[in-house]
Design a protein around this motif. Structure first.
Motif, mmCIF file in Angstrom:
data_model
loop_
_atom_site.group_PDB
_atom_site.id
_atom_site.type_symbol
_atom_site.label_atom_id
_atom_site.label_comp_id
_atom_site.label_asym_id
_atom_site.label_seq_id
_atom_site.Cartn_x
_atom_site.Cartn_y
_atom_site.Cartn_z
ATOM 1 N N PRO A 239 36.733 37.617 41.637
ATOM 2 C CA PRO A 239 38.099 37.408 42.111
ATOM 3 C C PRO A 239 38.568 35.975 41.871
ATOM 4 O O PRO A 239 37.785 35.100 41.500
ATOM 5 C CB PRO A 239 38.000 37.675 43.614
ATOM 6 N N ASN A 240 39.854 35.752 42.143
ATOM 7 C CA ASN A 240 40.394 34.395 42.134
ATOM 8 C C ASN A 240 39.891 33.640 43.368
ATOM 9 O O ASN A 240 39.310 34.237 44.270
ATOM 10 C CB ASN A 240 41.922 34.444 42.110
ATOM 11 N N SER A 241 40.183 32.348 43.410
ATOM 12 C CA SER A 241 39.634 31.519 44.492
ATOM 13 C C SER A 241 40.218 31.873 45.854
ATOM 14 O O SER A 241 39.621 31.584 46.873
ATOM 15 C CB SER A 241 39.931 30.055 44.207
ATOM 16 N N ASN B 271 38.593 41.834 38.528
ATOM 17 C CA ASN B 271 38.665 40.377 38.420
ATOM 18 C C ASN B 271 40.109 39.938 38.601
ATOM 19 O O ASN B 271 41.017 40.766 38.690
ATOM 20 C CB ASN B 271 38.091 39.876 37.077
ATOM 21 N N CYS B 272 40.312 38.615 38.687
ATOM 22 C CA CYS B 272 41.655 38.041 38.767
ATOM 23 C C CYS B 272 42.507 38.697 39.851
ATOM 24 O O CYS B 272 43.651 39.057 39.630
ATOM 25 C CB CYS B 272 42.352 38.142 37.411
ATOM 26 N N THR B 273 41.948 38.808 41.026
ATOM 27 C CA THR B 273 42.586 39.513 42.145
ATOM 28 C C THR B 273 42.259 38.720 43.413
ATOM 29 O O THR B 273 41.243 38.020 43.458
ATOM 30 C CB THR B 273 42.005 40.954 42.205
ATOM 31 N N CYS C 192 37.131 34.064 39.177
ATOM 32 C CA CYS C 192 38.153 34.030 38.123
ATOM 33 C C CYS C 192 39.015 32.786 38.354
ATOM 34 O O CYS C 192 38.471 31.710 38.614
ATOM 35 C CB CYS C 192 38.934 35.337 38.106
ATOM 36 N N CYS C 193 40.345 32.914 38.309
ATOM 37 C CA CYS C 193 41.219 31.750 38.329
ATOM 38 C C CYS C 193 40.945 30.810 39.496
ATOM 39 O O CYS C 193 40.815 31.255 40.635
ATOM 40 C CB CYS C 193 42.674 32.188 38.384
ATOM 41 N N ARG C 194 40.924 29.519 39.201
ATOM 42 C CA ARG C 194 40.799 28.430 40.179
ATOM 43 C C ARG C 194 39.400 28.294 40.772
ATOM 44 O O ARG C 194 39.211 27.523 41.700
ATOM 45 C CB ARG C 194 41.829 28.567 41.318
HETATM 46 ZN ZN LIG Z 1 42.012 35.045 36.755
#
Ligand SMILES: [Zn+2]
Length: 311
Positions: A254-256, A228-230, A294-296
């Motif tokens: 993953p991130n956006s 995640n967060c990748t 994940c992020c965004r």
């Molecule tokens: Zn993230």
């Protein structure tokens, strides 16, 4: 039993939710606080509940609780004692459960769906430090020290009835080793383990994702292994590396695709929900059976994943 089995039995793909912070900000929350989750859990729990509901409505089969940054040590900085900190962690699970139960009480939502799960978020030690080591993993802690750091939250999340734990954004193998040993103290609990990666082969601290997957594969309590967060760019190759070294379900969120600039604290680069959805199809084809953001990412990203992978 693996708590993810019912979801994966009825569908070849289960959908994980998207970012919490992005949605809370969109609703006017000021998250410019190292411990924003504590602040929102205390002051605006209904907003968190609403975001969970939005993700279930967008197609999410799993909600991740707002406990990523929740730690006894961190909350102490906001003047909370140990008991109050543990209560907030439990509250994060209750909020997600309440949203899930409301969603599930509507008969229309149960058509072609499996009852969604609540995953208790266990963020890495670096998220507590908030000094960037969250994405480097260059901690100066021993495995035993990491176990002791993580124990209170893991215990609180399990006690509050989370269906499983989301041990996420893990930057280094030693933290995964500490968490899986700690999990052994709670023999009926399960967790997924997702790492943050710096390229298409290595997690942030430099270990090969292949070695991390092979290590975790031996443990019964590990429900899924992933990333995640990748950046979405690295995901297909990382999935293939995990697949070669493990027979566990593979999870990616993953991130956006936007890139974070730590100097200015801003995000750059174009991204579209549509592109994310199309990429998710590739992740599925490469072997991921749980996909989210994940992020965004937003409910729109999750809706696209749901639509494209259904097609
Ligand atoms: Zn993230």
């Amino acid at each position: 039993m693996n708590p993810l089995t019912p979801l994966l039995q009825n569908n070849s793909l289960a959908i994980v939710d998207g970012a919490l912070a992005t949605e809370l900000e969109r609703r006017g929350c000021d998250l410019n606080d190292a411990l924003w989750s504590a602040k929102v859990l205390m002051e605006q729990p209904e907003l968190i509940r609403q975001v969970h509901l939005d993700y279930f409505n967008a197609g999410a089969d799993i909600a991740i609780t707002a406990s990523y940054q929740a730690t006894v040590e961190g909350f102490a900085k906001r003047g909370l004692n140990r008991e109050q900190a543990l209560d907030l962690m439990k509250k994060s699970v209750q909020i997600a459960q309440s949203a899930r139960d409301e969603f599930w009480s509507n008969e229309a939502n149960r058509v072609n769906r499996t009852r969604p799960l609540v995953a208790g978020s266990v963020g890495p030690y670096g998220a507590f430090l908030a000094d960037g080591s969250e994405y480097r993993g260059d901690y100066k802690l021993t495995e035993q020290e990491l176990i002791n750091f993580h124990r209170p939250r893991v215990e609180a999340l399990i006690a509050s009835g989370a269906d499983l734990l989301a041990c996420e954004t893990i930057p280094c193998l030693i933290e995964a080793q500490a968490l899986v040993k700690l999990l052994g103290e709670f023999p009926n609990a399960s967790a997924w383990f997702t790492f943050s990666a710096k390229d298409d082969e290595h997690i942030c601290n430099g270990e090969k994702i292949a070695d991390c997957a092979a290590y975790l594969n031996q443990f019964e309590q590990v429900a899924a292994i992933g990333i995640n967060c990748t950046s979405p760019l690295y995901i297909p190759s990382l999935i293939r590396e995990i697949k070669k070294n493990s027979d566990k379900p593979i999870i990616v969120y993953p991130n956006s695709g936007e890139v974070y600039d730590p100097v200015t604290n801003t995000w750059h680069g174009e991204t579209s929900c549509d592109a994310f959805g199309h990429q998710s199809k590739t992740w599925f084809e490469n072997g991921a059976s749980l996909i989210g953001g994940c992020c965004r990412t937003t409910p729109d990203h999750i809706r696209e994943v749901k639509n494209l992978t259904n097609a």
